[in-house]
Design a protein around this motif. Structure first.
Motif, PDB file in Angstrom:
ATOM      1  N   ARG A 381       0.877  -1.378   0.249  1.00 39.13           N
ATOM      2  CA  ARG A 381       0.015   0.024   0.064  1.00 39.13           C
ATOM      3  C   ARG A 381       0.835   1.211   0.064  1.00 39.13           C
ATOM      4  NH1 ARG A 381      -4.278  -1.211   4.845  1.00 39.13           N
ATOM      5  NH2 ARG A 381      -2.495  -2.190   5.616  1.00 39.13           N
ATOM      6  N   ARG A 382       2.038   1.242   0.546  1.00 36.10           N
ATOM      7  CA  ARG A 382       2.808   2.415   0.696  1.00 36.10           C
ATOM      8  C   ARG A 382       3.401   2.632  -0.835  1.00 36.10           C
ATOM      9  NH1 ARG A 382       6.486   4.846   4.539  1.00 36.10           N
ATOM     10  NH2 ARG A 382       5.748   3.235   6.445  1.00 36.10           N
ATOM     11  N   GLY A 388       3.746   3.094  -7.567  1.00 31.50           N
ATOM     12  CA  GLY A 388       5.035   2.039  -7.703  1.00 31.50           C
ATOM     13  C   GLY A 388       4.320   0.742  -7.800  1.00 31.50           C
ATOM     14  N   GLY A 389       5.181  -0.388  -7.846  1.00 28.44           N
ATOM     15  CA  GLY A 389       4.672  -1.848  -7.905  1.00 28.44           C
ATOM     16  C   GLY A 389       5.698  -2.486  -6.810  1.00 28.44           C
ATOM     17  N   VAL A 404      10.926  -3.662  -5.715  1.00 30.43           N
ATOM     18  CA  VAL A 404       9.993  -2.811  -5.743  1.00 30.43           C
ATOM     19  C   VAL A 404      10.436  -1.847  -6.870  1.00 30.43           C
ATOM     20  CG1 VAL A 404      10.853  -1.558  -3.873  1.00 30.43           C
ATOM     21  CG2 VAL A 404       8.660  -0.806  -4.533  1.00 30.43           C
ATOM     22  N   GLU A 405       9.710  -1.406  -7.569  1.00 30.57           N
ATOM     23  CA  GLU A 405       9.850  -0.155  -8.611  1.00 30.57           C
ATOM     24  C   GLU A 405       9.051   1.107  -8.338  1.00 30.57           C
ATOM     25  OE1 GLU A 405       8.910  -1.537 -12.557  1.00 30.57           O
ATOM     26  OE2 GLU A 405      10.783  -2.940 -12.627  1.00 30.57           O
ATOM     27  N   LEU A 406       9.701   2.151  -8.321  1.00 26.11           N
ATOM     28  CA  LEU A 406       9.295   3.344  -7.723  1.00 26.11           C
ATOM     29  C   LEU A 406       9.533   4.385  -8.751  1.00 26.11           C
ATOM     30  CD1 LEU A 406      10.123   3.115  -4.070  1.00 26.11           C
ATOM     31  CD2 LEU A 406       7.921   3.009  -4.784  1.00 26.11           C
ATOM     32  N   PRO A 407       8.558   5.295  -9.006  1.00 29.22           N
ATOM     33  CA  PRO A 407       8.872   6.448 -10.113  1.00 29.22           C
ATOM     34  C   PRO A 407       9.385   7.394  -9.286  1.00 29.22           C
ATOM     35  CG  PRO A 407       6.598   6.304  -9.432  1.00 29.22           C
ATOM     36  CD  PRO A 407       7.075   5.254  -8.895  1.00 29.22           C
ATOM     37  N   CYS A 408      10.674   8.125 -10.005  1.00 26.26           N
ATOM     38  CA  CYS A 408      11.343   9.152  -9.063  1.00 26.26           C
ATOM     39  C   CYS A 408      11.659  10.209  -9.976  1.00 26.26           C
ATOM     40  CB  CYS A 408      12.692   8.533  -8.613  1.00 26.26           C
ATOM     41  SG  CYS A 408      13.481   7.666  -9.870  1.00 26.26           S
ATOM     42  N   ALA A 409      10.722  10.554 -10.878  1.00 25.07           N
ATOM     43  CA  ALA A 409      11.049  11.756 -11.918  1.00 25.07           C
ATOM     44  C   ALA A 409      11.145  13.081 -10.937  1.00 25.07           C
ATOM     45  CB  ALA A 409       9.861  11.982 -12.766  1.00 25.07           C
TER      46      ALA A 409
END
Length: 410
Positions: A381-382, A388-389, A404-409
Motif C-alpha cells: 500500500r505504501r 509504484g509496484g 519494488v519499482e518506484l517512479p522518481c521523476a
C-alpha cells in the motif's frame, strides 16, 4: 506452414462473414435509429434506447471477437458500468459513453467495408484455388473461341496442368492478399471498438480512488501502531520512572537510602528514550534525511544477522517519499529473511533506470514466503501510493526475491 494456413483461414472466414455481418449491422442500425427517433417523444423512448443499445453492444461484441480472430489478440470491451435506478439516469449514462456511438458508427461502416473486402476476398480466393485445380474442371468448359493464351491453357491437357502450376506458384500471393483484405477492417474495428481514452480515464480514476483508500487505511493503521507503541512502551516506562523517583524522594525525606531507586529510575528513563528512538526510526529514520538511501541501507545491512551485500550508487539521492518506501521494503525483507527463512546470505540492489528506481532484496533462505502477509500488504500500500509496484517471488526452497519499482521523476 500450418500457422500460415490457419491464419489465412481465419482471414478468409472474417472477410466472408463480413458480407453478412455488414448487411445485418446496417439493417439493425437503421431499424434501431428509426425506433429510437419515433419513440423518443413517448414514455417508451428511454426503454427503447436502452434496449437498442443493449443489442448494439451484443453486435459490437461479436465484431470484437471476429476482429480478434484476425489480429490474434482479444479486444476488450470499452464499456463503463451503468449505475442509476431511474431510466433517465441510465439513458444518460449509456448515451454519455463514447463507446455507444463508436459501436453504431462501426455497424454503419461495416456495410460498405464488408461488401468491398468480402467480395474481393471471396473472388481472389476462388480464382486462386480454381486456377490451382484447373485440371479438375477446365475440361468441362471448353471454349474454342477463347483468346490466346487462354485457349491453349483451357482446352489442352498440358495447358491445364501448366495453369495449375501457375496457380500453385501464385498461391502465396493469393493468401497474402486475403490476409491483407482482412487485416485492414480488423484494425479499423479494433480502433473503433477497443477501449478508448474515456475508459482509460475511468479506470485510472477508479485505480486512484482505490489507492487513496488504501493509503488512508495504511495511515490510520500507522497512527494506531504509533499510539499503541507510545502507550505500551515509552509512556509506561516514563510513568514507572516517575513513580520510582517519587519513591526515592520519600526515602530522602525519611533519611533512607534512595540510591537504588534513583539508579532504577535512570535505567527506566534510558529504556524509555531508547523506545522513543526506535519509534522515531519506525516513522522516518533520521539517517535517510542526513545521509541518503544508500547509507541507510548500508546501516540495515550492517545490523542484519547474516552477511548482506549492497550494490548501488552511494551518492544517488531520490525524493524523500521514495527513499522512505525503499528503506522500509528493505527492512521488512531482511527482517523476514532472518526471522522466517533462516537465510545465511543476502543482497540489496538499487538501480535507477530513467525515471524509475528499482530496489531488490534477495536472500538464500528456504522460501515459501506469503505474498499476502500483513507486513507485505502494508508495504504494498505504501508503494502503490507512489504509483509504484511491489512483487515477491519465493518458491519453496528459495531464493526469495522482494523487488519494488518506484517512479522518481524530478
Amino acid at each position: 506452414m500450418r500457422h500460415v494456413i490457419a491464419k489465412t483461414g481465419r482471414a478468409l472466414a472474417y472477410v466472408v462473414t463480413g458480407l453478412f455481418a455488414g448487411v445485418l449491422g446496417f439493417a439493425w442500425s437503421l431499424a434501431a435509429t428509426l425506433a429510437v427517433v419515433v419513440t423518443s417523444v413517448t414514455h417508451l423512448g428511454g426503454h427503447v434506447f436502452l434496449g437498442a443499445a443493449w443489442v448494439t453492444r451484443r453486435f459490437a461484441g461479436l465484431e470484437r471477437r471476429r476482429a480478434g480472430w484476425v489480429l490474434g489478440v482479444p479486444i476488450a470491451a470499452p464499456y463503463v458500468p451503468v449505475t442509476g435506478d431511474r431510466v433517465r439516469q441510465r439513458v444518460g449514462a449509456v448515451a454519455g459513453q463514447p463507446a455507444t456511438w463508436r459501436d453504431l458508427a462501426w455497424l454503419v461502416l461495416l456495410f460498405p467495408v464488408g461488401l468491398v473486402t468480402g467480395g474481393a476476398g471471396l473472388v481472389v480466393a476462388l480464382v486462386g484455388v480454381g486456377v490451382a485445380v484447373a485440371p479438375t474442371w477446365a475440361w468441362a468448359v471448353p471454349n474454342p473461341h477463347a483468346p490466346f493464351p487462354m485457349k491453349p491453357l483451357l482446352t489442352t491437357t498440358p495447358g491445364r496442368f501448366g495453369l495449375a502450376v501457375i496457380g500453385l506458384a501464385l498461391l502465396p500471393v493469393v493468401l497474402g492478399i486475403v490476409r491483407t483484405l482482412a487485416a485492414g477492417p480488423a484494425r479499423l474495428a479494433a480502433a473503433l471498438l477497443a477501449p478508448g481514452e474515456h475508459r482509460r480515464l475511468v479506470d485510472e480514476t477508479a485505480r486512484l480512488a482505490e489507492t487513496r483508500r488504501r493509503v488512508v487505511d495504511a495511515q490510520a493503521a500507522e497512527l494506531r501502531r504509533i499510539e499503541r507503541d507510545l502507550h505500551d512502551g515509552a509512556q509506561a516506562r516514563i510513568v514507572a520512572a516517575g513513580m520510582t523517583l517519587a519513591l526515592a524522594a520519600r526515602k530522602l525525606h525519611a533519611d533512607g537510602d534512595a540510591a537504588p531507586d534513583v539508579d532504577l529510575a535512570r535505567r527506566q528513563l534510558d529504556d524509555a528514550l531508547g523506545e522513543l528512538r526506535r519509534l522515531v526510526r519506525g516513522i522516518h529514520p533520521p539517517i535517510l534525511t542526513d545521509r541518503g538511501l544508500h547509507a541507510a541501507l548500508a546501516a540495515l545491512a550492517g545490523d542484519s544477522p547474516f552477511p548482506v551485500q549492497l550494490r548501488g550508487d552511494p551518492d544517488a539521492r531520490y525524493p524523500a517519499a521514495v527513499e522512505s518506501a525503499a528503506y522500509f521494503v528493505v527492512a521488512e525483507g531482511l527482517a523476514n529473511a532472518a526471522k522466517h527463512a533462516a537465510a545465511t546470505a543476502g543482497t540489496i540492489d538499487v538501480l535507477r533506470a530513467g525515471d524509475v528506481v528499482r530496489v531488490e532484496v534477495r536472500d538464500n533462505g528456504r522460501g515459501g514466503a506469503d505474498p499476502t502477509g500483513a507486513g507485505l500488504d502494508g508495504l504494498r500500500r505504501r508503494v502503490e501510493a507512489l504509483d509504484g509496484g511491489l512483487t515477491l517471488t519465493s518458491p519453496a526452497g528459495g531464493p526469495t526475491v522482494l523487488s519494488v519499482e518506484l517512479p522518481c521523476a524530478s
